[in-house]
Design a protein around this motif. Sequence first.
Motif, mmCIF file in Angstrom:
data_model
loop_
_atom_site.group_PDB
_atom_site.id
_atom_site.type_symbol
_atom_site.label_atom_id
_atom_site.label_comp_id
_atom_site.label_asym_id
_atom_site.label_seq_id
_atom_site.Cartn_x
_atom_site.Cartn_y
_atom_site.Cartn_z
ATOM 1 N N VAL A 43 -62.961 -0.802 25.862
ATOM 2 C CA VAL A 43 -63.381 -1.677 24.613
ATOM 3 C C VAL A 43 -63.035 -0.819 23.060
ATOM 4 C CG1 VAL A 43 -64.330 -2.356 23.226
ATOM 5 C CG2 VAL A 43 -64.875 -2.752 26.368
ATOM 6 N N GLU A 44 -61.989 -0.586 22.479
ATOM 7 C CA GLU A 44 -61.279 0.219 21.467
ATOM 8 C C GLU A 44 -62.166 -0.898 20.052
ATOM 9 O OE1 GLU A 44 -57.581 1.704 19.489
ATOM 10 O OE2 GLU A 44 -57.507 0.684 21.310
ATOM 11 N N LEU A 45 -62.305 -0.238 18.927
ATOM 12 C CA LEU A 45 -62.592 -0.383 17.601
ATOM 13 C C LEU A 45 -61.725 -0.471 16.825
ATOM 14 C CD1 LEU A 45 -65.244 -0.941 15.711
ATOM 15 C CD2 LEU A 45 -64.467 0.914 14.852
ATOM 16 N N THR A 46 -61.508 -1.848 16.504
ATOM 17 C CA THR A 46 -60.185 -2.149 15.505
ATOM 18 C C THR A 46 -60.288 -2.045 14.061
ATOM 19 O OG1 THR A 46 -59.812 -4.424 16.212
ATOM 20 C CG2 THR A 46 -59.006 -2.755 17.190
ATOM 21 N N GLY A 47 -61.752 -3.054 14.157
ATOM 22 C CA GLY A 47 -62.203 -2.737 12.618
ATOM 23 C C GLY A 47 -63.064 -3.318 12.111
ATOM 24 N N PHE A 48 -64.380 -2.718 11.083
ATOM 25 C CA PHE A 48 -65.562 -3.001 10.683
ATOM 26 C C PHE A 48 -65.408 -3.483 9.581
ATOM 27 C CE2 PHE A 48 -65.448 1.380 10.705
ATOM 28 C CZ PHE A 48 -65.887 1.268 9.319
ATOM 29 N N SER A 49 -66.812 -4.541 9.257
ATOM 30 C CA SER A 49 -67.054 -4.456 7.632
ATOM 31 C C SER A 49 -68.366 -4.405 7.702
ATOM 32 C CB SER A 49 -66.827 -5.920 7.382
ATOM 33 O OG SER A 49 -66.812 -6.787 8.276
ATOM 34 N N GLN A 50 -69.624 -4.441 6.457
ATOM 35 C CA GLN A 50 -70.314 -3.795 6.345
ATOM 36 C C GLN A 50 -71.295 -4.720 4.963
ATOM 37 O OE1 GLN A 50 -72.364 -0.367 5.520
ATOM 38 N NE2 GLN A 50 -69.538 0.188 5.777
ATOM 39 N N ASP A 51 -72.543 -5.023 4.946
ATOM 40 C CA ASP A 51 -72.743 -5.578 3.905
ATOM 41 C C ASP A 51 -74.349 -5.139 4.052
ATOM 42 O OD1 ASP A 51 -74.427 -7.015 5.874
ATOM 43 O OD2 ASP A 51 -72.675 -8.344 6.208
ATOM 44 N N ASP A 52 -75.363 -5.351 3.270
ATOM 45 C CA ASP A 52 -76.423 -5.381 2.927
ATOM 46 C C ASP A 52 -77.369 -5.532 4.207
ATOM 47 O OD1 ASP A 52 -75.877 -4.914 0.966
ATOM 48 O OD2 ASP A 52 -77.017 -7.066 -0.597
ATOM 49 N N ARG B 65 -67.872 13.100 3.552
ATOM 50 C CA ARG B 65 -69.224 12.610 3.397
ATOM 51 C C ARG B 65 -69.713 12.330 5.404
ATOM 52 N NH1 ARG B 65 -65.616 9.456 1.016
ATOM 53 N NH2 ARG B 65 -66.002 7.022 2.378
ATOM 54 N N TYR B 66 -70.451 11.893 5.548
ATOM 55 C CA TYR B 66 -70.970 11.704 6.560
ATOM 56 C C TYR B 66 -71.144 10.227 6.589
ATOM 57 C CZ TYR B 66 -70.600 16.230 8.876
ATOM 58 O OH TYR B 66 -70.610 17.970 9.136
ATOM 59 N N ARG B 67 -71.904 9.817 5.789
ATOM 60 C CA ARG B 67 -72.253 8.766 5.677
ATOM 61 C C ARG B 67 -71.402 7.874 4.718
ATOM 62 N NH1 ARG B 67 -77.957 6.346 3.567
ATOM 63 N NH2 ARG B 67 -77.956 4.519 4.163
ATOM 64 N N ASP B 68 -71.730 6.308 4.966
ATOM 65 C CA ASP B 68 -70.904 5.197 3.806
ATOM 66 C C ASP B 68 -71.625 3.986 4.580
ATOM 67 O OD1 ASP B 68 -69.890 3.098 2.920
ATOM 68 O OD2 ASP B 68 -68.052 4.257 2.844
ATOM 69 N N GLY B 69 -72.995 4.046 3.730
ATOM 70 C CA GLY B 69 -73.714 2.648 3.614
ATOM 71 C C GLY B 69 -74.590 2.604 5.325
ATOM 72 N N ARG B 70 -74.606 1.527 5.082
ATOM 73 C CA ARG B 70 -74.324 1.326 7.098
ATOM 74 C C ARG B 70 -74.119 2.218 8.097
ATOM 75 N NH1 ARG B 70 -79.159 -2.141 8.543
ATOM 76 N NH2 ARG B 70 -79.567 -2.913 6.308
ATOM 77 N N VAL B 71 -73.005 2.920 8.372
ATOM 78 C CA VAL B 71 -72.027 3.754 8.918
ATOM 79 C C VAL B 71 -71.772 5.131 8.976
ATOM 80 C CG1 VAL B 71 -69.528 3.472 9.281
ATOM 81 C CG2 VAL B 71 -70.254 1.573 8.639
ATOM 82 N N PHE B 72 -72.026 6.539 9.999
ATOM 83 C CA PHE B 72 -72.518 6.871 10.202
ATOM 84 C C PHE B 72 -71.163 7.791 11.134
ATOM 85 C CE2 PHE B 72 -76.532 5.174 9.674
ATOM 86 C CZ PHE B 72 -76.608 6.176 8.578
ATOM 87 N N VAL B 73 -70.611 9.405 10.375
ATOM 88 C CA VAL B 73 -69.463 9.731 11.232
ATOM 89 C C VAL B 73 -70.942 10.995 11.857
ATOM 90 C CG1 VAL B 73 -67.471 8.182 10.290
ATOM 91 C CG2 VAL B 73 -68.561 10.841 9.409
ATOM 92 N N ALA B 74 -69.927 11.613 13.440
ATOM 93 C CA ALA B 74 -71.164 12.776 13.583
ATOM 94 C C ALA B 74 -69.662 13.180 14.867
ATOM 95 C CB ALA B 74 -71.561 12.141 14.805
#
Length: 807
Positions: A384-393, A554-563
Motif C-alpha cells: 500500500v503506497e501513499l500517493t498524496g495527502f491533505s490536512q485541515d484543522d 523542519r520535522y513537523r508541518d501541522g499534523r504531519v511529522f517526519v522521522a
Amino acid sequence: MTAVQDPPTTTQGGAVRTLLRMRVREGCEAQFEEAWQAAAAQIAAEPGNVRQELLRDADDPRTFLIAGDWADRAAADAFGRSRARETLTAALRDLREDADRSTYEVRCGIAGGEQGSHVRVDISTRVGPGEEEAFERAYAVVTDRLRGTPGLIREELLREPGSDIYHIFAEWESDEDFRNWVDDPSHADQSGPLIRWLSVFFERKLYEIRFRPQEAGVRGVRAATTTPAPAGPVAESVPAPRPAPAAAPVAPPAAAPVRTACEVLVVGAGPTGLTAAIELARRGIAVRVVDKRSAPAAQADKAIGVHCRTMEIWEDQGVVTEAMDAGSWLYGQTVFVNGRQTHQVDWSGLEELPYAHLGLPQYETERILGDRLAALGVRVDRGVELTGFSQDDDGVTAELVDADGARSSTRAQYLVGADGSGSAVRAQLGLTFDGGLSMFPQLFMLGDVDVDWEMPPGHLVRWVRIEEDGDFTGMLVCVPLKGRNRYRVATLAPQRLQQTIGSGVVPPGFWKEYDPPGLADIQAAIDDLGPAGTTATNLRWSSVFRVKHGIVDRYRDGRVFVAGDAAHLHPPAGGQGMNTGIQDAWNLAWKVALAVRGQASPGLLDSYQAERRPAGKAIVDRAVAIAFTDEMDMDDERAQFLLEMQMTMNYAGSPLVGEVTDSQGFAGGPEPGHRAPDVLGLRRFGVAHDLRLFDLTRGTHSTLLLHAGPGTSPDELRALEELAVAVRASTGGQVRPYLLAAPGTSVPPLVDLPVLSDARGAFATAYGTTGSGTAAYLVRPDGHVGFRTRPVTEQALRAHLAQVFTG
C-alpha cells in the motif's frame, strides 16, 4: 565612482569586509532599498571603499545585508565615523527593527566569470585552535581546483578577527549553476582537503543581490527561486522545486469526539515506523501502518549496529532478549590511518551500561519489531503506497493505492512519515535538505563476506587514507556479523564503477541501487586499503547505491511529522541512521498519543522538532566525520563511545525541560533533558529481591521520583503524598509518583504514595540528592529528565506539568 576590483587571490594583510545586517519593519522593504541606494553613491566616494552590495535574505525578505569591501581596517573604521555613515544611519533608522555589524579579514579569494547582480551565498564553519593555518592552506588548494567552474563569479574566505569562525562568501551567476555544480558527484573531490572542517559545524545563508552602486537604476537580478539555495563550494544541495500537492478530496472535519477508526497513520514499516506504531498501540491509540513493500526484507541490508540506548528502548518494549539471541555483541573498534593502527578501543570495560553494542541485521530488527506490533493487534498493510495527502484543522486525509492499483482514502488525526530516504511525505511537504560537505552524492559499495585476517574478535575495523594535502581518498569499514570471520564491508565504490554508473543530479536519499558488485570488487577494496595478503571469500550479498546526506529544515508541518530516513540521512558506515530514527519515534509517539487523547498541552507537539532536529543534526555531523575523516581524536575514548552510542545525547536546550533549586542545588545527577540512568539496589516491602529504578520508569507513563533525605519530617512526607495525589489526578494518571527514602528515614504510613527504600544510597549518589531535605525528578516516558527540583517546589512542578499536560 570607485572602480570595482577583484578580491585578492592570496592571503591579505589589510583588506577587510564589513557586513551590516538589518531587520526591516514589515511593509518598509521597498522604502529601505530606495533609501540605501540614495546613500550608496556617497558611500562609494569614501576613501578606501572597494565595493558595495545590498543583499536580501532569500529565506526572510525583511532581513537585509549591506556588504562593503574596504582597502584596510583603517578605511572601514574611518567610514564608521564619517558623515556618509551618519547620513545612512539617519535614512534607515525609522525603517529598521534592529541591526548588527561585523568586520572580517579577507584571507583568500578566487575570481572569474562576468560580474553582475546574481546570488550570494555565505557559509560559515568553525576551526579548532591551532588549525587556522592548515585550514587556510587547504582552502587555497580548493580554490585552485575551482578556477574555471561554470557559473562561479567570485569567492572569498573571511575570518572574524579574534574568533575561530570563518566565512566563505561566494557569488554565482544563478542558483541553477550552483545546483548543477554541487549535484555532480565528481565535484566532491575538489573540496577533499576541507572535509575535516566542513563536515561537522556548518551554516549557510543565501542572499539575493538587490543593488550595486555601479549598477545605479538596476534593481538587481533576483534568485530564480526563493527556496534557500545551498552555499558555496562546500554547500548543501538545493532540492528540486516543491511539487504541487497531490489532488485529494478534503474530508469534512470529524465530529466530536475526534477519536476515529484510524487515529494515527504511520507511513513506512521500517524500524522507525514500527517503533512509532508500537508506542502508539501500547497507549491504546488506533494506529494503521502502510508500507509500499509487498513483503518485509528477508536478507542483508544497510543497517547492522544496535546502539546501547536502543537496547534500553527495546527492554522497555519487551523485545531485548529476542534481539540479543538473534544478534552478536560488538566488543570494540580498531582504526587504521594510512595503514597504521592509530586507535584500538575495548568497549567491554563500560560495565555501568546496562547493555553493550549489538550487531543485528536490519531485516532481523524489522522481524522482531513487526512481531511485537502484531502481538499488540496491529499488522502492517503491505503493498500500500501513499500517493498524496491533505490536512485541515481536525486531521489528515491520505490517498492510498494498493498493489492491484485500487485507490482509497483514509482519515487520521495525525500522519507520521517514516517512509525512508525516498519519502513521499517529505516530498509533498516540500522539506528542504540541509547539510555540509556531506551533501555531495557518494557512491557506496557494501558486501557480506568472510575475511581471513587476524583482527580482534568482535571489533569493528576501520581504515581511512588521507593524503599529505589533507585529501580524503579512501575508507573501508568492516563490521563483524554472526559467524566466524564474517564481516559487512562498506566502502566508497571504486573508480571503475563510478565511471560505469556516471554522474548527474542526485536528490537527497538512497537514490538508486545498481547492479551489485562482485567478489573481485570487494577484494579490490580490501587490497587497496586493508592489510596485505587478505582474502575475501563467500560473497553472500552485495549492493552499490548512491546516497546524499543531510537533514530536513523542519520535522513537523501541522499534523504531519517526519522521522528516521525521511528526516535525516547518514553514511551507511556510521551505524547512526536506524538508531536515530528509532529515537525519533520514541520521542514523538508518546506526545502524539497525549494529543490524540486530548491530554497534551498546546505546545507539546512542537517540542518534537525542538528536541529531535538538533539531536539529528549533531548525529548527522558526527556520522559524516566518522565516515569521511580520521575523526577519533577525543581524549576520553569512553566519552566518545557514549556519544556514538547516543547514551549522552540529550535535550538540554528544549523548552520542555527545566529545574528549580535553592542554593544547595543538586550534587550531580542527570540534568534536565538528559537520559535518566538506571539504579540498582532499591528495596520495597513485600518483595524479596532488589529492584531497579527502571522497574519504576518502564512503561508508557511519566514517573515522579520524590526523594526524602535523612531528617525529613512526617509532615513533609504527608505533604509529598498530597502532592502525589494531586499530580496523578491533574495528569489523568499519566504520571506515577514514588517515594524513595534514604536509609534511616522514618516514613509514616502512606496510603496514596508507594514507598521504596534507597537501601544503599545508590539513587542519592546517581541523582545528586545526597544529604538532608527533599528533591524530585520527573522522568518522561522516553526516559529523559523533564524536570527536577530541590527542595520539592510544588508550584514549579505544577507549572512544568502544565507545559506537558492539558488541564
